[in-house]
Design a protein around this motif. Sequence first.
Motif, short mmCIF file in Angstrom:
data_model
loop_
_atom_site.label_atom_id
_atom_site.label_comp_id
_atom_site.label_asym_id
_atom_site.label_seq_id
_atom_site.Cartn_x
_atom_site.Cartn_y
_atom_site.Cartn_z
N LYS A 196 0.78 -1.10 -0.04
CA LYS A 196 0.10 0.00 -0.14
C LYS A 196 0.93 1.30 0.07
O LYS A 196 0.51 2.23 -0.57
CB LYS A 196 -0.95 -0.07 1.14
N HIS A 197 2.07 1.20 0.41
CA HIS A 197 2.85 2.56 0.55
C HIS A 197 4.09 2.47 -0.63
O HIS A 197 4.05 3.58 -1.19
CB HIS A 197 3.78 2.52 1.91
N ASP A 198 4.41 1.37 -1.08
CA ASP A 198 5.31 1.42 -1.85
C ASP A 198 4.95 1.09 -3.60
O ASP A 198 5.80 1.02 -4.51
CB ASP A 198 6.45 0.63 -1.66
N CYS A 199 3.86 0.45 -3.63
CA CYS A 199 3.37 -0.28 -4.61
C CYS A 199 2.10 0.28 -5.55
O CYS A 199 1.87 0.54 -6.68
CB CYS A 199 3.13 -1.79 -4.64
N LEU A 200 1.13 0.55 -4.64
CA LEU A 200 -0.28 1.04 -5.00
C LEU A 200 -0.18 2.46 -5.61
O LEU A 200 -0.86 2.60 -6.58
CB LEU A 200 -1.18 0.79 -3.92
N GLY A 201 0.30 3.36 -4.80
CA GLY A 201 0.39 4.74 -5.32
C GLY A 201 -1.08 5.41 -4.67
O GLY A 201 -2.13 4.60 -4.19
N LEU A 202 -1.02 6.80 -4.57
CA LEU A 202 -2.16 7.56 -3.94
C LEU A 202 -3.25 7.84 -4.66
O LEU A 202 -2.97 7.95 -6.06
CB LEU A 202 -1.73 8.79 -3.15
N PRO A 203 -4.22 8.24 -4.28
CA PRO A 203 -5.55 8.39 -5.55
C PRO A 203 -5.15 9.65 -6.05
O PRO A 203 -4.48 10.80 -5.52
CB PRO A 203 -6.87 8.86 -4.59
N PRO A 204 -5.19 9.83 -7.37
CA PRO A 204 -6.16 8.97 -8.11
C PRO A 204 -5.39 7.88 -9.03
O PRO A 204 -5.98 7.15 -9.78
CB PRO A 204 -6.73 9.75 -9.36
N VAL A 205 -3.91 7.71 -8.50
CA VAL A 205 -3.12 7.00 -9.20
C VAL A 205 -3.57 5.40 -9.22
O VAL A 205 -3.78 4.73 -9.98
CB VAL A 205 -1.51 7.13 -8.80
N ASN A 206 -3.88 4.94 -7.96
CA ASN A 206 -4.30 3.69 -7.62
C ASN A 206 -5.64 3.41 -8.37
O ASN A 206 -5.97 2.31 -8.71
CB ASN A 206 -4.32 3.53 -6.13
N TRP A 207 -6.60 4.37 -8.75
CA TRP A 207 -7.75 4.23 -9.61
C TRP A 207 -7.34 3.76 -10.88
O TRP A 207 -8.20 3.35 -11.83
CB TRP A 207 -8.63 5.44 -9.36
N LEU A 208 -6.15 4.30 -11.37
CA LEU A 208 -6.05 4.60 -12.84
C LEU A 208 -4.97 3.46 -13.59
O LEU A 208 -5.22 3.03 -14.48
CB LEU A 208 -5.55 5.65 -13.28
N ARG A 209 -4.14 2.89 -12.68
CA ARG A 209 -3.40 1.75 -13.07
C ARG A 209 -3.44 0.67 -11.94
O ARG A 209 -3.15 1.08 -10.77
CB ARG A 209 -1.96 2.33 -13.33
N PRO A 210 -2.71 -0.59 -12.45
CA PRO A 210 -2.53 -1.49 -11.14
C PRO A 210 -1.16 -1.18 -10.29
O PRO A 210 -0.34 -0.38 -10.99
CB PRO A 210 -2.35 -2.77 -12.13
N ALA A 211 -1.22 -1.72 -9.31
CA ALA A 211 -0.15 -1.48 -8.51
C ALA A 211 1.07 -1.88 -9.17
O ALA A 211 1.07 -2.80 -10.06
CB ALA A 211 -0.16 -2.10 -7.13
#
Length: 266
Positions: A196-211
Amino acid sequence: METATIACIKWGTAFGPEYVNRLYSGVRRHMPGRVRFICMTDAAEGLHPEVEILHLPEEPFHAEMSAALAVANRQGAMRKVSLFRPGLIEGLAGPVLGFDLDVVITGDLTPIWEMAPGKLAMRADWVEARRGRPTGHGSVFRFDPARHGYLYDEIARAPGAEVARARGSEQRYTSSKAQARGDFAYIPNDLVVSFKHDCLGLPPVNWLRPARLPADARVVCFHGRPKMPEAVSGYAGSWLRAARPVPWLAEHWIDRARADLGADWA
């Protein structure tokens, strides 16, 4: 390379046997040489036959420790301290590399196994580091019971006081005790990463692309939410931690384990 002793703990109902089996597969695929894989557990059903079973002990101090943990609102924590008891693992010579079950092995573990010989090694906790605290994160930890038996002995002597001092946190207890003795080393941050901290990205990045999987990551930790099954299929339980389906996670955690152990075990 020497035999690498690897340990995990499974108790209660939060994780099924497939978590242990997939962890075992990930370790043996990413650790050169012979691996001795141990699971300390109260329920061995469904574990791969090559996983060595170690009975989860009921420590003499368990009741007092549990009472102190209840006050700290941490019921059920700190069972891992049993792994630090000298003589617990029969025939052990040398260190042990321990893992929580909510991790996925994605790369060569040799740098973690070989770093800072003789020291207790943990990665810096992500949240605690932002607060300026030196706490290690307990998802990955390398130790030697012959050298670090004090981690068992000191809580056995005064479980209530030690739990209170650590504010109910097993990883705070473990890392602070070793740090006080100059007996601690941090695993490099790029080797052990947080989903969640190093792979996912914060909104809106996590909504637009896979971790994304960082290039040098050897272990990915799924502390908190989402857990691995949620991230594989996609997670919508939180706007902050929402995740699109993660193909590389399915590959490392499920597909490669099934190819290695067979579908009956993974």
